[in-house]
Write a protein that holds these residues in place. Structure first.
Motif, PDB file in Angstrom:
ATOM      1  N   ILE A 110       0.768  -1.272   0.135  1.00 15.69           N
ATOM      2  CA  ILE A 110      -0.218  -0.057  -0.029  1.00 15.69           C
ATOM      3  C   ILE A 110       0.735   1.241   0.149  1.00 15.69           C
ATOM      4  O   ILE A 110       0.766   1.992  -0.928  1.00 15.69           O
ATOM      5  N   VAL A 124       3.105  -0.413   4.942  1.00 12.51           N
ATOM      6  CA  VAL A 124       1.681  -1.042   4.852  1.00 12.51           C
ATOM      7  C   VAL A 124       1.338  -2.100   3.906  1.00 12.51           C
ATOM      8  O   VAL A 124       1.655  -1.703   2.595  1.00 12.51           O
ATOM      9  N   ASP A 126      -1.287  -5.388   2.186  1.00  9.69           N
ATOM     10  CA  ASP A 126      -2.472  -5.957   2.263  1.00  9.69           C
ATOM     11  C   ASP A 126      -2.610  -7.375   2.038  1.00  9.69           C
ATOM     12  O   ASP A 126      -2.369  -7.817   0.983  1.00  9.69           O
ATOM     13  N   ASP A 134      -9.200  -0.960  -1.664  1.00  6.30           N
ATOM     14  CA  ASP A 134      -9.411   0.024  -0.938  1.00  6.30           C
ATOM     15  C   ASP A 134     -11.025  -0.418  -0.447  1.00  6.30           C
ATOM     16  O   ASP A 134     -11.443   0.413   0.451  1.00  6.30           O
ATOM     17  N   LYS A 139      -8.941  -3.429   3.419  1.00  6.38           N
ATOM     18  CA  LYS A 139      -8.585  -2.648   4.440  1.00  6.38           C
ATOM     19  C   LYS A 139      -8.409  -3.157   5.706  1.00  6.38           C
ATOM     20  O   LYS A 139      -7.542  -2.816   6.516  1.00  6.38           O
ATOM     21  N   ARG A 142      -5.255  -4.803   6.673  1.00  5.15           N
ATOM     22  CA  ARG A 142      -4.076  -4.077   6.412  1.00  5.15           C
ATOM     23  C   ARG A 142      -3.174  -4.366   7.411  1.00  5.15           C
ATOM     24  O   ARG A 142      -3.567  -4.396   8.671  1.00  5.15           O
ATOM     25  N   THR A 144       0.695  -3.323   9.598  1.00  5.47           N
ATOM     26  CA  THR A 144       1.987  -2.688   9.358  1.00  5.47           C
ATOM     27  C   THR A 144       3.295  -3.297   9.700  1.00  5.47           C
ATOM     28  O   THR A 144       3.257  -3.953  10.802  1.00  5.47           O
ATOM     29  N   GLU A 161      -2.971   0.637   9.960  1.00  2.80           N
ATOM     30  CA  GLU A 161      -2.120   1.559   9.020  1.00  2.80           C
ATOM     31  C   GLU A 161      -1.806   2.830   9.846  1.00  2.80           C
ATOM     32  O   GLU A 161      -2.707   3.253  10.519  1.00  2.80           O
TER      33      GLU A 161
END
Length: 430
Positions: A110, A124, A126, A134, A139, A142, A144, A161
């Motif tokens: 991302i 980040v 996915d 999106d 989302k 997601r 980190t 995120e």
């Protein structure tokens, strides 16, 4: 690629025996002190007559890129992002272009967030990039991943995120998305190990998260639900400070003020609230945030209003602001090629017309770099520093033609410009 000067290689040959011969009547031992004294006198004379010139900007390195690759500038590195079936991040040293490391993933990449002050790189990704990346489900998945900036080694990974305005040297705030849509939880974490400092999760997902900064760091967090419930929390402890239902809007925050922009299908209007109470201060179709003041536009031009009480501070012609800080407005004219620096509380010009395109910075400090093509010699790029405190300009020098003078970024000591096929990094004197 850096070029190393080797000097005059042709002048270096085998020693000449005749050159070392001692001729009759000539004592070289006595001549050496005289020769050294002469060299010293010449050196002192030259040193007093010629002053060293300050170093100007110079290109350090270039690298190829494609239009599909993203490029992110950090304080001490340049990161290149590549998507596809095997996404990857490549880190380059900003000083010399050395490749530091490469990190790859099978997930959908991302974006990345370099933490300031030598903190980790937050990537980040996915893991379930099926369908729309999106969309709510994607989302919500997601993650980190924190990487060491020097080696690319993984430190930790957590759901969510980072918020762009809430990444510091030692902490960051992550937004965890809800599968139904919106943000389900906020978590402030330590960057060294990913351990939570505080976590907040409401029953109803919030649709918008805004961070107010103060003294160049996060200060308060504002959330808004679909129904219009707005909540203000302290960033350090996550404690709730005030909650109120407001008309639905898109929000931004600055200087203890919340700006809500609403569109009713025909017209757009802005409402300004006090952040400590969420009481309404101003409402108009013609006001906007101008950093240290509120700008109101009308037929007679611009009126600058005090954010504390809405009173008028000064009037002037209509302007477009390109850089706005708490006490300065840098105006923009001629498609971004001309600027004037104003004192925001008084409207007093601090500079004449300054020419050049702005090199964007993640955080504005006390200066702005401006780039413009040179006329003599033709084709180079002039680099000018504008002091935001005094309005004074300094021509730092010129560089070889940059790929796109309107697509350049800067961090203290460096300038990076990107084109469709290459990255160019230059040093800039501080």
């Amino acid at each position: 690629m850096a070029l190393i000067e080797l000097g005059d290689v042709a002048a270096a040959g085998p020693p000449d025996p005749a050159a070392d011969r001692i001729t009759a009547g000539f004592d070289r031992r006595r001549s050496r002190p005289i020769a050294l004294l002469a060299v010293l006198i010449v050196a002192l004379a030259c040193g007093g007559a010629v002053r060293p010139q300050p170093a100007g900007p110079r290109v350090l390195w270039t690298a190829p890129r494609t239009v599909e690759q993203g490029v992110v500038l950090a304080e001490d590195a340049v990161y290149v992002l590549t998507g596809g079936d095997r996404a990857e991040v490549i880190a380059y040293s900003i000083a010399d272009g050395r490749r530091l490391w490469r990190w790859g993933t099978d997930a959908h990449l991302i974006t990345i967030f370099p933490a300031p002050g030598g903190g980790p790189l937050l990537v980040v990704a996915d893991p379930v990039a099926a369908g729309n990346p999106d969309g709510p489900a994607a989302k919500a998945a997601r993650t980190t991943v924190a990487l060491r900036p020097g080696s690319g080694a993984e430190l930790w990974r957590r759901p969510g995120e980072p918020h762009l305005e809430a990444v510091e040297r030692a902490t960051a705030m992550l937004m965890e998305f809800d599968p139904r849509g919106g943000v389900g939880a906020l978590t402030r974490i330590r960057l060294e190990d990913g351990v939570p400092i505080w976590r907040n999760g409401d029953r109803e997902p919030v649709q918008e998260v805004v961070v107010e900064t103060r003294d160049d760091r996060p200060h308060r967090v504002i959330t808004a639900t679909v129904a219009g419930d707005v909540t203000v929390r302290g960033y350090d402890d996550g404690a709730r400070q005030v909650t109120r239902r407001l008309p639905p809007a898109r929000y931004s925050a600055r200087n203890s003020r919340l700006f809500g922009i609403a569109f009713d299908g025909e017209r757009e209007s802005t409402t300004v609230y006090r952040l400590d109470t969420l009481d309404e201060l101003l409402r108009s179709e013609t006001i906007t945030d101008c950093g240290g003041v509120i700008c109101a536009f009308g037929r007679s031009g611009l009126a600058a209003l005090d954010p504390a009480d809405g009173r008028e501070l000064w009037r002037g012609p209509e302007i477009f602001g390109s850089v706005m800080t708490n006490d300065r407005i840098l105006t923009e004219h001629r498609d971004g090629a001309e600027h004037v620096l104003l004192e925001s509380r008084t409207g007093r010009p601090l500079s004449g017309t300054v020419h050049g395109y702005i090199a964007r910075a993640q955080r504005w400090r006390d200066e702005v770099l401006l780039l413009r093509p040179t006329s003599d010699p033709i084709g180079r790029t002039a680099v000018t520093r504008l002091d935001l405190r005094t309005g004074r300009t300094s021509l730092l020098g010129s560089l070889e033609p940059m790929p796109d003078q309107q697509s350049c970024l800067t961090t203290p000591g460096y300038l990076m410009c990107t084109g469709w096929d290459r990255i160019v990094v230059a040093s800039v004197p501080r």
